[in-house]
Design a protein around this motif. Structure first.
Motif, PDB file in Angstrom:
ATOM      1  N   TYR A  58      -0.819   3.510   6.044  1.00 48.26           N
ATOM      2  CA  TYR A  58      -0.230   2.213   6.336  1.00 48.26           C
ATOM      3  C   TYR A  58       0.906   1.929   5.363  1.00 48.26           C
ATOM      4  N   GLY A  59       1.604   0.811   5.576  1.00 53.48           N
ATOM      5  CA  GLY A  59       2.728   0.426   4.725  1.00 53.48           C
ATOM      6  C   GLY A  59       2.562  -0.995   4.236  1.00 53.48           C
ATOM      7  N   HIS A  60       3.597  -1.829   4.460  1.00 52.15           N
ATOM      8  CA  HIS A  60       3.598  -3.267   4.177  1.00 52.15           C
ATOM      9  C   HIS A  60       3.781  -3.567   2.695  1.00 52.15           C
ATOM     10  N   LYS A  61       2.998  -2.960   1.833  1.00 49.56           N
ATOM     11  CA  LYS A  61       3.213  -3.073   0.389  1.00 49.56           C
ATOM     12  C   LYS A  61       4.205  -1.982  -0.007  1.00 49.56           C
ATOM     13  N   HIS A  62       5.198  -2.344  -0.805  1.00 48.37           N
ATOM     14  CA  HIS A  62       6.380  -1.513  -0.946  1.00 48.37           C
ATOM     15  C   HIS A  62       6.267  -0.514  -2.089  1.00 48.37           C
ATOM     16  N   THR A  63       5.316   0.375  -1.940  1.00 43.70           N
ATOM     17  CA  THR A  63       5.086   1.407  -2.940  1.00 43.70           C
ATOM     18  C   THR A  63       4.295   2.540  -2.287  1.00 43.70           C
ATOM     19  N   TYR A  64       3.866   3.504  -3.102  1.00 43.68           N
ATOM     20  CA  TYR A  64       3.048   4.616  -2.615  1.00 43.68           C
ATOM     21  C   TYR A  64       1.748   4.665  -3.413  1.00 43.68           C
ATOM     22  N   GLU A  65       0.657   4.882  -2.699  1.00 43.12           N
ATOM     23  CA  GLU A  65      -0.623   5.036  -3.383  1.00 43.12           C
ATOM     24  C   GLU A  65      -1.565   5.848  -2.503  1.00 43.12           C
TER      25      GLU A  65
ATOM     26  N   ASP B 212     -12.392  17.230  -7.618  1.00 42.81           N
ATOM     27  CA  ASP B 212     -10.952  17.461  -7.622  1.00 42.81           C
ATOM     28  C   ASP B 212     -10.267  16.451  -6.705  1.00 42.81           C
ATOM     29  N   PRO B 213      -9.572  15.440  -7.238  1.00 45.65           N
ATOM     30  CA  PRO B 213      -8.903  14.445  -6.401  1.00 45.65           C
ATOM     31  C   PRO B 213      -7.713  15.007  -5.632  1.00 45.65           C
ATOM     32  N   GLY B 214      -7.272  16.206  -6.002  1.00 43.38           N
ATOM     33  CA  GLY B 214      -6.157  16.835  -5.303  1.00 43.38           C
ATOM     34  C   GLY B 214      -6.577  17.756  -4.188  1.00 43.38           C
ATOM     35  N   HIS B 215      -7.887  17.958  -4.038  1.00 37.18           N
ATOM     36  CA  HIS B 215      -8.393  18.837  -2.970  1.00 37.18           C
ATOM     37  C   HIS B 215      -9.791  18.356  -2.596  1.00 37.18           C
ATOM     38  N   ILE B 216      -9.894  17.710  -1.474  1.00 38.50           N
ATOM     39  CA  ILE B 216     -11.170  17.145  -1.032  1.00 38.50           C
ATOM     40  C   ILE B 216     -11.659  17.912   0.195  1.00 38.50           C
ATOM     41  N   LYS B 217     -12.920  18.303   0.168  1.00 34.78           N
ATOM     42  CA  LYS B 217     -13.506  19.042   1.276  1.00 34.78           C
ATOM     43  C   LYS B 217     -14.617  18.225   1.921  1.00 34.78           C
TER      44      LYS B 217
ATOM     45  N   GLN C 196      -6.925  -0.049  -8.993  1.00 33.86           N
ATOM     46  CA  GLN C 196      -8.286  -0.160  -8.484  1.00 33.86           C
ATOM     47  C   GLN C 196      -9.074   1.126  -8.716  1.00 33.86           C
ATOM     48  N   ASP C 197     -10.370   1.013  -8.685  1.00 34.83           N
ATOM     49  CA  ASP C 197     -11.251   2.149  -8.950  1.00 34.83           C
ATOM     50  C   ASP C 197     -11.088   3.250  -7.914  1.00 34.83           C
ATOM     51  N   PHE C 198     -10.672   2.882  -6.702  1.00 36.63           N
ATOM     52  CA  PHE C 198     -10.541   3.873  -5.632  1.00 36.63           C
ATOM     53  C   PHE C 198      -9.181   4.572  -5.633  1.00 36.63           C
ATOM     54  N   SER C 199      -8.298   4.195  -6.540  1.00 34.74           N
ATOM     55  CA  SER C 199      -6.948   4.750  -6.568  1.00 34.74           C
ATOM     56  C   SER C 199      -6.923   6.129  -7.230  1.00 34.74           C
ATOM     57  N   VAL C 200      -6.166   7.054  -6.645  1.00 32.03           N
ATOM     58  CA  VAL C 200      -5.996   8.389  -7.222  1.00 32.03           C
ATOM     59  C   VAL C 200      -4.614   8.548  -7.827  1.00 32.03           C
ATOM     60  N   LYS C 201      -3.581   8.165  -7.068  1.00 38.38           N
ATOM     61  CA  LYS C 201      -2.207   8.365  -7.530  1.00 38.38           C
ATOM     62  C   LYS C 201      -1.342   7.234  -7.000  1.00 38.38           C
TER      63      LYS C 201
END
Length: 418
Positions: A318-325, A340-345, A372-377
């Motif tokens: 989704y978008g609306h908020k003007h950033t990337y996450e 590994d947050p960069g490779h999820i199986k 937030q706690d659920f944020s990776v990048k």
């Protein structure tokens, strides 16, 4: 036969001007052997048939397909009339390059080209929201450069186009569509509504584009299609934000049927307003208008999160908020973290990506946010999400920083499943 003669004469003798044909862009119909082309003229075509002429070489556009025209009034004070023309090229061969030209006996466009998608190959797509000319020219330039280097099969714009299409009696929309023609006339450009398209009952997005039909309204506001291993779904979150209960319920019913009939290995869902992200608020993205589509409200507004989780949707953008996450897999506000947050199986819930930083007027920087706690990048650079679907078991995403024409990749991520 008459149409074919017109096409040949236009090419050989240069009898018509391309200047009256503008805003040429491609889109998918949902059928693998078709490509839709849409364009505008500022004047009507009385007693004239619009058409597309196409073929496998630039100098022999021997195939033709008739189009249809829609005249519509802008919602501004001047009620400016515009005329949208649509035609579908069919019986196309996967992987084949086609050249095409659109218009009528009055005027023809330049000759463009595209490669008909070969859905047996990996899919490469650029996905973003919130793009205008004013702050997004660097993203437009990078997308054009990437298109010329054959880096995309598909481009998806998840709401908030041009800021706004209807501004200046619609001239803003004309300028934007002409600015992106150098990628949108060569690669399918798929769109749906954000909050900036709501004005006058979605007048601009209904009339400027041609998206796959959903069998409910067929008005570009929500749709789905298959591409190789993927089932794409675009939803209209603005039905909720605008408290359009009837439309919300019809979309929900359609979505349930669509998901139930989906047999693709990957399912990717997109809508404009975010359910989860970091912001300046302690609770992150938690605006009532945004999360109404997630949680629902009694019988009037059915919530979507439980339904999407039930049918094991893999990725939500989704978008609306003007950033990337990019976030962990989440359900009911609970993240599912792994080593590994960069490779999820075999993610137990959808992975969420906020990608609203393509070129908005008011950009946001994660340094101002409470993570937030659920944020990776989280990234503050202007750019878009690059999706690659390799096969039935692996897909990847990355974030492309468009500050350089070549593009810089900042967030490599792999999603794997058995």
């Amino acid at each position: 036969m008459i149409l074919r003669i017109f096409a040949i004469s236009a090419i050989i003798f240069g009898a018509v001007s391309p200047k009256k044909v503008e805003q040429v862009h491609l889109s998918l119909s949902g059928k693998p052997d078709e490509m839709v082309v849409t364009w505008l003229t500022q004047d009507p075509l009385p007693n004239v048939t619009p058409y597309v002429a196409f073929g496998v070489t630039k100098d022999a556009l021997r195939l033709t397909s008739k189009g249809n025209s829609t005249g519509w009034a802008d919602q501004g004070k001047k009620k400016v009339m515009r005329y949208t023309h649509r035609a579908t090229m069919n019986s196309l061969v996967p992987g084949q390059v086609y050249y095409y030209q659109v218009g009528s006996s009055q005027a023809m466009s330049d000759v463009f080209h595209f490669r008909q998608p070969d859905q047996s190959l990996p899919l490469r797509a650029a996905i973003f929201g919130d793009l205008s000319i004013y702050k997004g020219q660097q993203s437009i330039d990078q997308l054009i450069a990437a298109r010329k280097n054959n880096q995309f099969d598909l481009i998806i714009h998840i709401g908030d186009l041009a800021y706004d299409l209807h501004d200046n009696d619609g001239d803003n929309g004309d300028d934007y569509m002409n600015a992106i023609q150098d990628f949108a006339a060569y690669v399918p450009y798929m769109v749906f509504a954000g909050n900036n398209e709501v004005d006058s009952n979605f007048n601009q997005i209904v009339n400027r584009f041609t998206m796959p039909k959903n069998g409910v309204y067929d008005n570009n506001l929500f749709w789905s299609f298959d591409y190789g291993f993927v089932h794409f779904i675009a939803l209209n979150s603005e039905y909720y934000a605008e408290e359009m209960s009837k439309e919300t319920q019809l979309q929900y019913k359609w979505l349930g049927n669509d998901l139930a009939g989906n047999s693709k290995k990957w399912t990717i869902v997109m809508f404009h307003r975010p359910w989860y992200c970091s912001s300046k608020k302690k609770k992150g993205c938690h605006d009532d208008q945004d999360i109404l589509s997630r949680d629902g409200l009694k019988d009037k507004f059915p919530g979507l999160e439980e339904l999407l989780n039930k049918y094991k949707v893999d990725l939500i953008l989704y978008g609306h908020k003007h950033t990337y996450e990019r976030m962990w897999p989440i359900f009911n506000a609970q993240p599912f973290k792994s080593q590994d947050p960069g490779h999820i199986k075999n993610a137990p819930a959808p992975v969420y990506i906020l990608t609203g930083g393509a070129g908005c007027h008011s950009h946001e920087d994660p340094s101002d946010h409470i993570m937030q706690d659920f944020s990776v990048k989280a990234l503050g650079e202007y750019g878009y999400t690059f999706l690659t679907v390799y096969n039935s078991t692996h897909l990847s995403t990355d974030y492309v920083d468009t500050s350089e024409t070549s593009g810089k990749f900042l967030d490599p991520f792999v999603l794997e499943k058995d």
